[in-house]
Design a protein around this motif. Sequence first.
Motif, PDB file in Angstrom:
ATOM      1  N   CYS A 165       9.956  -3.918   2.103  1.00  0.00           N
ATOM      2  CA  CYS A 165       9.194  -5.114   1.633  1.00  0.00           C
ATOM      3  C   CYS A 165       9.200  -6.135   2.325  1.00  0.00           C
ATOM      4  O   CYS A 165      10.171  -7.020   2.287  1.00  0.00           O
ATOM      5  CB  CYS A 165       9.394  -5.137   0.049  1.00  0.00           C
ATOM      6  SG  CYS A 165       8.265  -6.207  -0.523  1.00  0.00           S
ATOM      7  N   HIS A 175       2.673  -1.625  -3.775  1.00  0.00           N
ATOM      8  CA  HIS A 175       2.017  -2.773  -3.657  1.00  0.00           C
ATOM      9  C   HIS A 175       1.110  -3.211  -4.940  1.00  0.00           C
ATOM     10  O   HIS A 175       0.903  -2.245  -5.639  1.00  0.00           O
ATOM     11  CB  HIS A 175       1.212  -2.585  -2.366  1.00  0.00           C
ATOM     12  CG  HIS A 175       0.147  -1.645  -2.412  1.00  0.00           C
ATOM     13  ND1 HIS A 175       0.578  -0.372  -1.942  1.00  0.00           N
ATOM     14  CD2 HIS A 175      -1.126  -1.452  -2.944  1.00  0.00           C
ATOM     15  CE1 HIS A 175      -0.610   0.405  -2.001  1.00  0.00           C
ATOM     16  NE2 HIS A 175      -1.594  -0.076  -2.621  1.00  0.00           N
ATOM     17  N   LYS A 177      -3.323  -7.892  -0.307  1.00  0.00           N
ATOM     18  CA  LYS A 177      -2.526  -6.644  -0.719  1.00  0.00           C
ATOM     19  C   LYS A 177      -1.197  -7.040  -0.698  1.00  0.00           C
ATOM     20  O   LYS A 177      -0.568  -7.179   0.212  1.00  0.00           O
ATOM     21  CB  LYS A 177      -2.857  -5.416   0.306  1.00  0.00           C
ATOM     22  CG  LYS A 177      -2.465  -4.292  -0.193  1.00  0.00           C
ATOM     23  CD  LYS A 177      -2.525  -3.044   0.824  1.00  0.00           C
ATOM     24  CE  LYS A 177      -1.883  -1.816   0.485  1.00  0.00           C
ATOM     25  NZ  LYS A 177      -2.264  -0.547   1.525  1.00  0.00           N
ATOM     26  N   GLN A 178      -0.632  -7.283  -1.798  1.00  0.00           N
ATOM     27  CA  GLN A 178       0.830  -7.869  -1.785  1.00  0.00           C
ATOM     28  C   GLN A 178       1.680  -6.694  -2.263  1.00  0.00           C
ATOM     29  O   GLN A 178       1.878  -5.901  -2.807  1.00  0.00           O
ATOM     30  CB  GLN A 178       0.951  -8.664  -3.294  1.00  0.00           C
ATOM     31  CG  GLN A 178       2.340  -9.379  -3.521  1.00  0.00           C
ATOM     32  CD  GLN A 178       2.704  -9.989  -2.299  1.00  0.00           C
ATOM     33  OE1 GLN A 178       1.999 -10.809  -1.712  1.00  0.00           O
ATOM     34  NE2 GLN A 178       4.049  -9.632  -1.902  1.00  0.00           N
ATOM     35  N   PRO A 179       2.730  -6.649  -1.069  1.00  0.00           N
ATOM     36  CA  PRO A 179       3.924  -5.506  -0.982  1.00  0.00           C
ATOM     37  C   PRO A 179       4.761  -5.929  -2.269  1.00  0.00           C
ATOM     38  O   PRO A 179       5.040  -7.103  -2.534  1.00  0.00           O
ATOM     39  CB  PRO A 179       4.642  -5.832   0.197  1.00  0.00           C
ATOM     40  CG  PRO A 179       3.700  -6.576   1.115  1.00  0.00           C
ATOM     41  CD  PRO A 179       2.816  -7.488   0.108  1.00  0.00           C
TER      42      PRO A 179
END
Length: 484
Positions: free
Chosen positions: A193, A394, A405-407
């Motif tokens: 991440c 995500h 797009k958030q890990p």
Amino acid sequence: MKNIEKNSMLKEFYIPTYIIAPEFPTEKVSQIPSCPVIVFINTKSGGQLGRDLIVTYRKLLNHSQVFDLLEEAPDKVLHKLYGNLERLKRSGDTLATEIHRRLRLIVAGGDGTSGWLLGVVSDLKLIHPPPVATVPLGTGNNLPYSFGWGKRNPGTDQKSVISFLQLVREAKEINIDSWHIAMRMKSPKSSTCDPIAPSELPHSLHAFHRVPNNPQDTEYSCTFRGGFWNYFSMGMDAQVSYAFHSERKSHPEKFKDQLSNQKTYLKLACTQGWFCASLFHPMSRNTAHLAKVKIMKKSGKWETLEIPQSIRSIVCLNLPSFSGGLNPWGTPSERKQRKRDLVMPPLVDDGLLEIVGFKDAWHGLVLLSPKGHGTRLAQAHRVQFKFYKGATDHAYMRLDGEPWKQPLPTDDGKVLVEISHAGQVKMLATKDCIAKGIHESPAMSTVHPESSSSSDDTDDDFSEERRNFGAALSFRYNDDVKKD
């Protein structure tokens, strides 16, 4: 100058070059402008419209007071402008004093572009911050619509621009709440991440480099910080928006006007599973599966917010406009207000967010009906999302129209997102403004917004991050960041 000399009305908006650029010699003007403006235009917005619009503004006004955001960032422009204004005021320049007092800003672009400028103005911590007018050049245009500037792309000819300038001169100022968002990610050193690239983040959200949390280097942390003025959303709506923005970035030639953009958006809503739970995106079926949500209605106490299993998208809304002018909160009955502990009609300066849930796009289409609304979940002064480990790798999120797009760590890492009240900014509103403030609501005229601080600010992990939005480059605390 020829256009300005021919049209005396344009003198009301004119700013001499020496006011903006200290290296230029002092210039005498025949009159003090009643409504001096600095114009920021995102020439990438609205297809060809942004490029056409900047040409027209530069023909009508001083070229030096109209900025292309692709070439000059607003934080650098305003930092230089206000520094020069203070210097000129100290030297006794009366024109600089009046321009400083009367200055208004115009920003042309999407909601994300407007949020970028608002974040910069907030971070500059000005005693008398300039109010902002928004030109709708985006797809949703929720910010311009809320304050009466419309939601359709404007004309770019001289007559249209002059008409808009006249509206700016006549517009009233209105305060709206600012909202701070902080996200902290903690994960083992071996985790996959990683922070996402700054170019992939919304303009008003910034990430710090990964740094070790302890001497053993066993755990790393990444902090994101930013702000918003209309909404923060998480879930399927943000996923569809992300797919739309990715497609537009890859094939800009396909996105030439609002109608074609909206058709593409609808097509992506179908393929991404927004109208029905997609087999390709099983983790997006409901929000309760992804995160635990807490809210603070009044300072000092967190409460767990129960999220129905059917909810696949959550919107934390500040203004009465979402998805191109729809109002997902609607008007709850008095019985529902009492049952859910809701305050009077939602206001843009009451220190509260309206939290609304959506099951799917069919649910969203209910907003098109006269009394349609989403699932009203709560009104809150602060909101916290704690993501479950291993739920997915995500999550899709969106700030004022800009998705990313958030890990998320799939191991024992932690991801915590907190939204808190962070003061107010000034917007310019026309007579068609739909946003309502406390002073316009008789039932709320004696109510004052809650302070952005609370009794437990010193007890949580986010008190340090709340100092600024981080939208201006000079306020990103680079000295505190260790590079890899």
